[in-house]
Design a protein around this motif. Structure first.
Motif, PDB file in Angstrom:
ATOM      1  N   ALA A 182      -1.126   9.179  -5.825  1.00 16.95           N
ATOM      2  CA  ALA A 182      -0.526  10.515  -5.821  1.00 16.95           C
ATOM      3  C   ALA A 182      -0.302  11.010  -7.244  1.00 16.95           C
ATOM      4  CB  ALA A 182       0.794  10.488  -5.052  1.00 16.95           C
TER       5      ALA A 182
ATOM      6  N   SER B 264      -0.062   3.956  -2.980  1.00 19.86           N
ATOM      7  CA  SER B 264      -0.015   5.384  -2.631  1.00 19.86           C
ATOM      8  C   SER B 264       0.662   6.229  -3.710  1.00 19.86           C
ATOM      9  CB  SER B 264       0.685   5.576  -1.281  1.00 19.86           C
ATOM     10  OG  SER B 264      -0.057   4.964  -0.252  1.00 19.86           O
TER      11      SER B 264
ATOM     12  N   LEU C 153       0.823  -1.204   0.000  1.00 19.68           N
ATOM     13  CA  LEU C 153       0.000   0.000   0.000  1.00 19.68           C
ATOM     14  C   LEU C 153       0.864   1.264   0.000  1.00 19.68           C
ATOM     15  CD1 LEU C 153      -2.782  -1.050   2.555  1.00 19.68           C
ATOM     16  CD2 LEU C 153      -3.129  -0.579   0.124  1.00 19.68           C
ATOM     17  N   GLY C 154       1.922   1.238   0.808  1.00 22.44           N
ATOM     18  CA  GLY C 154       2.757   2.422   0.955  1.00 22.44           C
ATOM     19  C   GLY C 154       3.673   2.692  -0.211  1.00 22.44           C
TER      20      GLY C 154
END
Length: 309
Positions: A153, A149, A144-145
């Motif tokens: 972004a 993400s 996820l990170g």
């Protein structure tokens, strides 16, 4: 020698997340929201892609690896399994451009498969590889990170600052390319002894067979896909190139076993690259000639748009 291997080992710990973040940011910057909406509305295509990439390829591939038990080094086989569970590779955007596949037919499906990998891998990899210490929660947070993400972004930045999107995407793509080179150099360089052993084992043939399996499964899903896909071999390319970034992130979470797992994933990715790039270039030439386009090196490599007579 030991100092060099330690340096290469440190380099791969930096290059893997850098590659994941930069490649996903670049993809988000280049992919408008309408690509995702169009793809998600075509349920038949979504289901065929998910079935091929998260049922057929992991199940049949793991069965093949199980049949070859004893012929492959243990952690090499386990690295292959991790890679088979990872779909949605950003590099397929470039392969699709080489093969003259519409961008929306690679970007949309790739995003769907990436989201599937984020859900699928934390649940299935610990189940398939019970002797490898993989924390499902840690894997989910990692994916996820470092993957979801940055992609989100990129989409948001492109929507808010469309005039900057292309420049930022090129910068992120350049960082991803450099990180990928460093990743392969450090991954292979820090495991030279094991690499030689693997090259002399049936692992190379196994890797080629797994890539071929993924291609056939993807091609079948393309034939079963709905109206949003017009090129049936698009899903074949998409499925054959496994998501090396996601697989490496999961492998690095395995602790002491990570170095051998990383080598296996890089090896499978390299074999896939060698097999898929000539195919993409050849099919791209045929399609561009049929469309009456003038073929230049930049067009052929998918770097610039097509040139019409």
């Amino acid at each position: 020698m030991h100092t060099l291997e330690s340096l290469l080992g440190l380099l791969i710990h930096i290059s893997v997340p850098a590659f994941a973040i930069a490649s996903m940011l670049s993809m988000g910057l280049r992919t408008p929201l309408r690509s995702f909406r169009t793809q998600l509305r075509d349920r038949r295509t979504v289901l065929s892609l998910l079935g091929a990439n998260f049922v057929v390829i992991p199940a049949v591939g793991t069965l093949i690896i199980w049949v070859l038990n004893g012929l492959l080094p243990l952690h090499i086989a386990e690295g292959f399994v991790i890679a088979l569970c990872a779909a949605g590779a950003p590099f397929v955007l470039q392969l699709g451009a080489m093969a003259r596949i519409p961008y929306s037919e690679t970007a949309g499906p790739m995003a769907v498969l990436l989201l599937g990998s984020i859900v699928f891998m934390p649940l299935v990899v610990p189940f398939l590889l019970q002797d490898v210490q993989v924390d499902a929660g840690a894997v989910a947070r990692l994916l996820l990170g470092t993957m979801l993400s940055p992609m989100i972004a990129g989409i948001v930045i492109a929507a808010v600052f469309p005039h900057l999107a292309d420049v930022l995407a090129r910068i992120a793509g350049g960082v991803a390319a450099v990180s990928a080179v460093l990743m392969f150099v450090s991954g292979f360089g820090s495991n030279t002894v094991l690499l030689l052993e693997v090259l002399l084992s049936p692992a190379m043939l196994a890797a080629a067979g797994l890539v071929a399996l993924a291609f056939v499964a993807g091609r079948a899903s393309g034939e079963l896909a709905g109206h949003s896909l017009t090129v049936p071999d698009g899903p074949a390319i998409l499925s054959s190139q496994r998501n090396i970034a996601a697989a490496l992130l999961v492998a690095r979470a395995a602790g002491d076993d990570s170095r051998q797992l990383v080598l296996a994933i890089l090896l499978l990715s390299a074999v896939g690259f060698v097999m898929l790039v000539p195919y993409a270039l050849a099919t791209g030439v045929v399609r561009r000639k049929r469309a009456g386009e003038r073929i230049t090196p930049g067009v052929l490599l998918g770097i610039v748009g097509p040139k019409s007579d």
